[in-house]
Motif scaffolding. Structure first.
Motif, mmCIF file in Angstrom:
data_model
loop_
_atom_site.group_PDB
_atom_site.id
_atom_site.type_symbol
_atom_site.label_atom_id
_atom_site.label_comp_id
_atom_site.label_asym_id
_atom_site.label_seq_id
_atom_site.Cartn_x
_atom_site.Cartn_y
_atom_site.Cartn_z
ATOM 1 N N LEU A 143 0.656 -1.344 0.235
ATOM 2 C CA LEU A 143 0.067 -0.070 0.101
ATOM 3 C C LEU A 143 0.824 1.229 -0.176
ATOM 4 N N LEU A 144 0.829 1.886 -1.125
ATOM 5 C CA LEU A 144 1.838 3.056 -0.954
ATOM 6 C C LEU A 144 1.160 4.452 -1.104
ATOM 7 N N GLY A 145 1.880 5.112 -0.862
ATOM 8 C CA GLY A 145 1.488 6.380 -1.196
ATOM 9 C C GLY A 145 1.901 7.454 -0.145
ATOM 10 N N PRO A 146 2.538 8.500 0.055
ATOM 11 C CA PRO A 146 2.399 9.802 0.611
ATOM 12 C C PRO A 146 2.658 10.231 2.594
ATOM 13 N N ASN A 147 2.723 10.482 3.032
ATOM 14 C CA ASN A 147 2.390 11.179 3.987
ATOM 15 C C ASN A 147 1.068 12.144 4.163
ATOM 16 N N GLY A 148 0.117 11.578 4.448
ATOM 17 C CA GLY A 148 -1.464 12.002 4.632
ATOM 18 C C GLY A 148 -2.326 10.988 3.671
ATOM 19 N N ALA A 149 -1.597 10.297 3.055
ATOM 20 C CA ALA A 149 -2.441 9.517 2.171
ATOM 21 C C ALA A 149 -3.928 9.290 2.381
ATOM 22 N N GLY A 150 -3.728 8.690 3.847
ATOM 23 C CA GLY A 150 -5.001 7.865 4.549
ATOM 24 C C GLY A 150 -4.077 6.012 4.425
ATOM 25 N N LYS A 151 -2.980 5.407 4.001
ATOM 26 C CA LYS A 151 -2.813 4.186 4.086
ATOM 27 C C LYS A 151 -3.079 3.971 6.046
ATOM 28 N N SER A 152 -2.635 5.279 7.112
ATOM 29 C CA SER A 152 -2.500 4.703 8.364
ATOM 30 C C SER A 152 -3.968 4.689 9.138
ATOM 31 N N SER A 153 -5.097 5.672 8.342
ATOM 32 C CA SER A 153 -5.934 5.154 8.901
ATOM 33 C C SER A 153 -6.952 3.965 7.769
ATOM 34 N N LEU A 154 -6.520 3.784 7.244
ATOM 35 C CA LEU A 154 -6.933 2.436 6.329
ATOM 36 C C LEU A 154 -6.149 1.340 7.843
ATOM 37 N N MET A 155 -5.048 1.463 7.981
ATOM 38 C CA MET A 155 -4.897 0.295 8.558
ATOM 39 C C MET A 155 -5.382 0.432 10.199
ATOM 40 N N ARG A 156 -5.268 1.401 10.686
ATOM 41 C CA ARG A 156 -5.943 0.968 11.933
ATOM 42 C C ARG A 156 -7.693 0.887 12.153
ATOM 43 N N THR A 157 -8.204 1.277 10.800
ATOM 44 C CA THR A 157 -9.842 0.714 10.457
ATOM 45 C C THR A 157 -9.340 -0.671 10.477
ATOM 46 N N LEU A 158 -8.439 -1.278 9.417
ATOM 47 C CA LEU A 158 -8.548 -2.887 9.359
ATOM 48 C C LEU A 158 -8.189 -3.666 11.281
ATOM 49 N N ALA A 159 -7.042 -2.761 11.509
ATOM 50 C CA ALA A 159 -6.986 -3.139 13.094
ATOM 51 C C ALA A 159 -8.296 -3.179 14.059
ATOM 52 N N THR A 160 -8.813 -3.270 13.882
ATOM 53 C CA THR A 160 -10.321 -2.114 13.877
ATOM 54 C C THR A 160 -10.228 -1.550 15.599
ATOM 55 N N LEU A 161 -9.047 -0.366 15.910
ATOM 56 C CA LEU A 161 -8.598 0.531 16.443
ATOM 57 C C LEU A 161 -9.237 2.241 16.229
ATOM 58 N N GLN A 162 -10.190 1.536 14.652
ATOM 59 C CA GLN A 162 -11.241 2.827 14.493
ATOM 60 C C GLN A 162 -12.383 2.795 13.304
ATOM 61 N N ASP A 163 -13.436 3.258 14.150
ATOM 62 C CA ASP A 163 -14.484 2.684 13.325
ATOM 63 C C ASP A 163 -15.137 3.166 12.050
#
Length: 290
Positions: free
Chosen positions: A33-53
């Motif tokens: 999953l490739l993208g610059p800082n602020g692309a939404g990668k960590s938001s997607l990862m945190r959602t997959l990891a059940t850390l946010q809705d």
């Protein structure tokens, strides 16, 4: 077991649209999953990891509804976040034992076996009695992989794992991830193109919460094949080239800018065709040239 993400959306209270109608299907193996800082990668990862809705959309892992069955996901999930804390004076073997206990392994003999196997796998057995807080960056990341593998997970998420690692540690980390990715889904979230090029056969490019590309790395390269041109230019003329051409990237080589541009036809004027790479794809996608 596939991971299927459909129409996922997430907007934070500050107005940032972190995930904008994200849809992906991820099969067994290494997925970049490739993208610059602020692309939404960590938001997607945190959602997959059940850390946010998420605000809307759906995610399924096999027959598990990720958004509505978080306990079910956590039983088959391994997660290495960008930053993870450790108890400062706790040894690697004791910390892994504690994490295995939290994961549900009540038997001390079972935990001893699991911890020993994992420390051997990530080549930290000889350092098992050292405090994790004293580890180098690469050793700490390898420990992070070990803790993410407790419980034989079906999905492992690794968020920006190689930032700050020296080349030797990065190669060791690559080897471990490649071995893991032979049997389960491993999602590698990064802004480092080399990580994806070295490890992944399938990838996605994200920017500003949107998926700009999803497919194989070969498919990505085909999109820019024959359309990347390069030339060394004087520093004083760089701005002019940026105005006249679709500039993809510029880097100093021997103190002089080497520029890559995107062009369907031969731009002439001293340009020669460059061998396309994932970095060209990455910047072409970000600039919406392909």
């Amino acid at each position: 077991m596939d991971l299927v993400i459909k129409n996922l959306d997430k907007q934070y209270s500050n107005g940032v649209h972190a995930l904008n109608n994200v849809s992906l299907t991820i099969n067994k193996g290494m997925f970049g999953l490739l993208g610059p800082n602020g692309a939404g990668k960590s938001s997607l990862m945190r959602t997959l990891a059940t850390l946010q809705d998420a605000d809307s959309g759906s995610i399924t892992l096999g027959d598990i509804d990720v958004l509505n069955n978080k306990d079910g996901v956590r039983k088959v999930l391994g997660y290495l976040p960008q930053e993870f804390g450790v108890y400062p004076r706790t040894s690697a073997v004791d910390l892994l034992d504690h994490l295995a206990l939290l994961k549900g392994f009540a038997s001390k003999s079972d935990r001893n076996q699991i911890v020993g196997q994992l420390l051997q796998k990530v080549n930290l057995w000889d350092q098992r009695h050292k405090a994790v807080a004293s580890f180098s960056g690469g050793m700490r990341q390898r420990f992070g992989i070990a803790q993410s593998l407790i419980g034989d997970p079906k999905l492992v998420i690794v968020d920006e794992p190689t930032a700050g690692l020296d080349p030797g540690e990065r190669n060791r980390f690559y080897n471990i991830l490649s071995e893991i990715g032979e049997n389960i889904i491993v999602i590698l979230s990064t802004h480092i193109v080399q990580d994806v090029r070295e490890l992944c056969t399938h990838m996605a490019v994200m920017d500003k919460g949107r998926v700009l590309f999803s497919g194989t790395t070969d498919d990505a390269l085909i999109e820019v094949k024959g359309k990347i041109w390069e030339q060394r230019v004087p520093k004083t003329e760089l701005a002019g080239y940026q105005e006249r051409y679709k500039l993809i990237s510029s880097k100093l080589v021997g103190g002089q800018p080497l520029i890559h541009i995107f062009s369907e036809a031969d731009p002439q004027n001293g340009f020669t065709r460059a061998e396309e790479n994932l970095e060209d794809v990455f910047f072409a996608k970000l600039n919406e040239l392909v």
